[in-house]
Design a protein around this motif. Structure first.
Motif, PDB file in Angstrom:
ATOM      1  N   VAL A   1      10.840  -5.692  42.906  1.00 31.82           N
ATOM      2  CA  VAL A   1      10.227  -4.668  43.301  1.00 31.82           C
ATOM      3  C   VAL A   1      11.538  -3.760  42.776  1.00 31.82           C
ATOM      4  N   MET A   2      13.062  -4.054  43.507  1.00 33.38           N
ATOM      5  CA  MET A   2      14.158  -3.264  43.101  1.00 33.38           C
ATOM      6  C   MET A   2      14.703  -3.027  41.960  1.00 33.38           C
ATOM      7  N   VAL A   3      14.644  -4.361  40.946  1.00 30.79           N
ATOM      8  CA  VAL A   3      15.038  -4.858  40.005  1.00 30.79           C
ATOM      9  C   VAL A   3      13.729  -4.094  39.000  1.00 30.79           C
ATOM     10  N   SER A   4      13.076  -3.753  38.930  1.00 27.91           N
ATOM     11  CA  SER A   4      11.808  -3.271  38.593  1.00 27.91           C
ATOM     12  C   SER A   4      12.361  -2.001  37.762  1.00 27.91           C
ATOM     13  N   SER A   5      12.106  -1.305  36.628  1.00 28.31           N
ATOM     14  CA  SER A   5      12.167   0.010  35.943  1.00 28.31           C
ATOM     15  C   SER A   5      11.752   0.616  36.771  1.00 28.31           C
ATOM     16  N   PRO A   6      10.129   0.993  37.199  1.00 27.13           N
ATOM     17  CA  PRO A   6      10.088   2.016  37.808  1.00 27.13           C
ATOM     18  C   PRO A   6      10.597   2.565  39.504  1.00 27.13           C
ATOM     19  N   ILE A   7      10.916   1.110  39.724  1.00 33.54           N
ATOM     20  CA  ILE A   7      11.180   2.001  40.805  1.00 33.54           C
ATOM     21  C   ILE A   7      13.313   2.517  40.580  1.00 33.54           C
ATOM     22  N   VAL A   8      14.078   1.810  39.430  1.00 35.72           N
ATOM     23  CA  VAL A   8      15.206   2.189  39.352  1.00 35.72           C
ATOM     24  C   VAL A   8      14.987   3.793  38.868  1.00 35.72           C
ATOM     25  N   VAL A   9      14.338   3.478  38.017  1.00 35.61           N
ATOM     26  CA  VAL A   9      13.965   5.263  37.396  1.00 35.61           C
ATOM     27  C   VAL A   9      13.400   6.424  37.617  1.00 35.61           C
TER      28      VAL A   9
ATOM     29  N   LEU B   1       5.491  -8.074  34.088  1.00 38.85           N
ATOM     30  CA  LEU B   1       6.144  -7.437  33.015  1.00 38.85           C
ATOM     31  C   LEU B   1       5.263  -6.884  32.284  1.00 38.85           C
ATOM     32  N   ALA B   2       4.388  -6.480  32.579  1.00 37.84           N
ATOM     33  CA  ALA B   2       2.988  -5.217  33.072  1.00 37.84           C
ATOM     34  C   ALA B   2       3.912  -3.950  33.526  1.00 37.84           C
ATOM     35  N   CYS B   3       3.986  -4.523  34.763  1.00 38.34           N
ATOM     36  CA  CYS B   3       3.988  -3.067  35.968  1.00 38.34           C
ATOM     37  C   CYS B   3       5.609  -2.379  35.977  1.00 38.34           C
TER      38      CYS B   3
ATOM     39  N   GLN C   1      -1.484   0.290  31.279  1.00 40.60           N
ATOM     40  CA  GLN C   1      -2.256   1.441  32.800  1.00 40.60           C
ATOM     41  C   GLN C   1      -3.453   0.520  33.459  1.00 40.60           C
ATOM     42  N   ALA C   2      -4.338  -0.585  32.286  1.00 38.58           N
ATOM     43  CA  ALA C   2      -5.535  -0.942  32.143  1.00 38.58           C
ATOM     44  C   ALA C   2      -5.095  -2.051  34.043  1.00 38.58           C
ATOM     45  N   VAL C   3      -3.755  -2.669  33.974  1.00 43.23           N
ATOM     46  CA  VAL C   3      -3.350  -3.864  34.498  1.00 43.23           C
ATOM     47  C   VAL C   3      -3.048  -3.130  35.405  1.00 43.23           C
ATOM     48  N   ALA C   4      -2.240  -1.871  35.434  1.00 35.74           N
ATOM     49  CA  ALA C   4      -2.180  -1.056  37.089  1.00 35.74           C
ATOM     50  C   ALA C   4      -3.013  -1.409  37.582  1.00 35.74           C
TER      51      ALA C   4
ATOM     52  N   LEU D   1       3.490   3.311  37.988  1.00 38.75           N
ATOM     53  CA  LEU D   1       3.286   2.006  38.269  1.00 38.75           C
ATOM     54  C   LEU D   1       4.390   1.306  39.079  1.00 38.75           C
ATOM     55  N   ILE D   2       4.280   2.551  40.358  1.00 39.99           N
ATOM     56  CA  ILE D   2       5.284   2.175  41.328  1.00 39.99           C
ATOM     57  C   ILE D   2       4.693   1.277  42.115  1.00 39.99           C
ATOM     58  N   ALA D   3       3.424   2.268  42.946  1.00 38.91           N
ATOM     59  CA  ALA D   3       2.304   1.637  43.785  1.00 38.91           C
ATOM     60  C   ALA D   3       1.989   0.066  42.784  1.00 38.91           C
ATOM     61  N   PRO D   4       1.466  -0.078  41.464  1.00 41.66           N
ATOM     62  CA  PRO D   4       0.985  -1.844  41.388  1.00 41.66           C
ATOM     63  C   PRO D   4       1.853  -2.259  41.060  1.00 41.66           C
ATOM     64  N   MET D   5       3.381  -2.001  40.862  1.00 41.33           N
ATOM     65  CA  MET D   5       4.594  -3.196  41.227  1.00 41.33           C
ATOM     66  C   MET D   5       4.559  -3.058  42.365  1.00 41.33           C
ATOM     67  N   TRP D   6       4.509  -2.404  43.619  1.00 40.53           N
ATOM     68  CA  TRP D   6       4.365  -3.080  45.107  1.00 40.53           C
ATOM     69  C   TRP D   6       3.395  -3.754  45.610  1.00 40.53           C
ATOM     70  N   LEU D   7       2.255  -3.171  45.039  1.00 38.76           N
ATOM     71  CA  LEU D   7       0.505  -4.291  45.636  1.00 38.76           C
ATOM     72  C   LEU D   7       1.366  -6.058  44.050  1.00 38.76           C
ATOM     73  N   TRP D   8       1.525  -5.506  43.416  1.00 42.74           N
ATOM     74  CA  TRP D   8       1.575  -7.126  42.715  1.00 42.74           C
ATOM     75  C   TRP D   8       3.043  -8.221  43.700  1.00 42.74           C
TER      76      TRP D   8
END
Length: 537
Positions: free
Chosen positions: A226-234, A454-456, A481-484, A425-432
């Motif tokens: 989660v922490m390495v993902s772009s939604p979090i870092v950006v 990858l989508a999130c 967006q559809a995936v999220a 994509l923050i919440a979807p990544m956490w949910l993932w």
């Protein structure tokens, strides 16, 4: 010994030693950035930030051994039977630490743009959502008649263009506290990064501990992904409060579950000034958590009174008579309709934003009025989904409740006319990560989870690299967006384990693993050696 007394294992395995080191390594960049921001002068060069890293490492080193001893004993020896998984998780943690360290250096020293999350993209190098908060706090301190006046946000701070302030006046309390302590834009930008990152990690850690048992342990191990993902870092880099608001809201729900209504109300009562966490307020009311709802409302009133006493009536009047009408009419997001800025639609992950995507693709009749109608339809649908989830609350395991909270927040964020992909994509990544923690091991699930991650994490850059044409970008963004959106809706509508089992579905990975057996046996949870507390507690 009492069965409910936590007794950490005295034998320290290599697995727990490494896990503790990597976990504290995630804390290291944020702590170093705060140290740099409070006065070590990191902007003077690399050595001061290196000194900040050294100072931050000292308390973390002292915490390493106690944390390692309290990690799950079940991990001991697991690298021999799960070597590939062990290596991949360790690699993910190292990558997360490295990426956060790079951004931390850029936050401490704005001249080090080569360490930006998207070092190749001039837009993200020069974009700072925090600049709007800082400017609004400066204007409030100066007693500006209208701190929402767009003309007051046309300048820049060096290479950072001022962003426009759109939040409720109460929110200004946070950046104003920084100014009260004497910080400038750069030092406060660094501190803001560190504090927000700490809130995010606290949310991830606390939610994994709340879930407990096998699923909780796996959610904890997935934190680096989660922490390495772009939604979090950006989002951490640009300083948008969206990330902290989601984490504070989840932390508040955990407190409510534990009967700590005052602490939960203090958190959600402030997060709700971002508006979208208000959907959790509806969830509380629907589940008859009256005390939680009352304390949330009470703290919101308290913060409002503090802001009124501190800033006076001017910011509130400006919001009521200037900003609120702009939001209602859509003028606050008029930039979305400027010719030549259609690329912004590709970054927009909001449901109403689909109207502008359709317009950019050449569909007629996609007006601001249609966009407003879609906003209200989605609002009604999001509330309906929240009520469905609330009606099933008693039948849910802790894992299912946790997934619903995050999913509801994700659905709520998608109501805004403009939701940049890094925020959406923050919440979807956490949910993932919660779905991954519950997934039964199989080749099919691993492939689906990899594609989902990858989508999130697919935050699209604005420039600096060769990008697809506008139509292709919009179609790609719509697929993401559809995936999220699908993850959030699925988590809410998925029938809880108790109802599925009652219908003959049997045990599933969402049944919280060994929690029922452990509770029945009076044993303690193996996640951080905390006691088992039943879902009914």
């Amino acid at each position: 010994m009492n069965a409910n007394t936590a007794t950490p294992s005295t034998k320290l395995s290599a697995e727990r030693a490494l896990a503790a080191a990597l976990a504290l390594g995630l804390v290291w960049p944020m702590l170093a950035t705060v140290v740099a921001g409070v006065g070590l002068g990191a902007r003077a060069g690399g050595l001061p930030f290196a000194l900040s890293l050294a100072l931050a490492a000292l308390p973390l080193a002292l915490l390493w051994h106690p944390l390692a001893r309290r990690l799950p004993a079940q991990w001991d020896g697991r690298r021999r039977g799960h070597g590939l998984a062990f290596a991949l998780l360790a690699l993910a943690a190292l990558l997360a630490i490295a990426r956060l360290l790079g951004v931390a250096l850029y936050m401490a020293d704005a001249s080090q743009s080569q360490f930006s999350a998207f070092w190749f993209d001039p837009f993200y190098i020069g974009h700072s959502c925090y600049s709007a908060y800082w400017q609004a706090a400066e204007l409030a301190r100066e007693g500006a008649a209208n701190l929402y006046d767009v003309a007051l946000y046309t300048g820049s701070v060096d290479h950072f263009k001022l962003d426009e302030f759109m939040y409720l006046p109460q929110f200004v309390l946070l950046p104003e506290l920084g100014l009260l302590l004497g910080g400038d834009f750069y030092s406060l930008r660094a501190v803001w990064f560190g504090v927000e990152a700490a809130i995010v990690l606290a949310g991830l850690w606390a939610l994994a501990a709340y879930i407990g048992q096998g699923a909780g342990r796996r959610a904890w191990l997935l934190m680096p992904l989660v922490m390495v993902s772009s939604p979090i870092v950006v989002t951490l880099q640009v300083g948008n409060f969206q990330l902290a608001a989601i984490s504070l809201s989840v932390l508040a729900m955990i407190q409510f579950e534990r009967g700590r209504n005052v602490a939960g109300g203090a958190m959600l009562g402030f997060a709700i000034f971002k508006l979208f966490p208000g959907l959790l307020g509806i969830y509380l009311l629907a589940t008859k958590r009256w005390r939680a709802a009352i304390w949330t409302f009470a703290f919101s009133v308290f913060y409002s009174l503090v802001a009124l006493a501190w800033f006076g009536k001017a910011p509130f009047e400006a919001f009521l008579h200037y900003q609120a009408p702009r939001i209602a009419s859509g003028d606050a997001w008029a930039f979305l309709e400027i010719p030549g800025l259609e690329w912004v639609s590709a970054l927009n992950q909001s449901v109403p934003g689909a109207v502008l995507k359709a317009k950019a693709l050449g569909l007629d009749g996609m007006t601001r009025a249609v966009m407003g109608a879609v906003s209200w339809v989605w609002t009604a649908l999001a509330i309906a989904l929240t009520l469905v989830a609330a009606a099933r609350n008693a039948s849910m395991t802790r894992l299912e409740r946790a997934a619903v909270w995050v999913a509801v927040l994700g659905l709520a964020t998608m109501r805004s006319p403009f939701l940049p992909d890094h925020s959406g994509l923050i919440a979807p990544m956490w949910l993932w990560s919660l779905i991954a923690a519950a997934a039964l091991p199989s080749a099919r699930n691993l492939v689906l989870l990899a594609l989902g991650w990858l989508a999130c994490t697919a935050v699209m850059p604005v420039g600096g690299v060769e990008l697809p044409e506008l139509h292709a970008r919009i179609l790609l963004a719509s697929a993401i967006q559809a995936v999220a959106l699908g993850l959030c809706v699925w988590a809410v509508l998925r029938k809880p384990h108790a109802l599925r089992a009652g219908a003959g579905a049997g045990k599933s990975s969402w049944s919280n693993d060994d929690s029922a057996a452990a509770a029945a046996a009076g044993k303690e949870s193996f996640f951080l050696n905390t006691k088992v507390v039943s879902d009914a507690a």
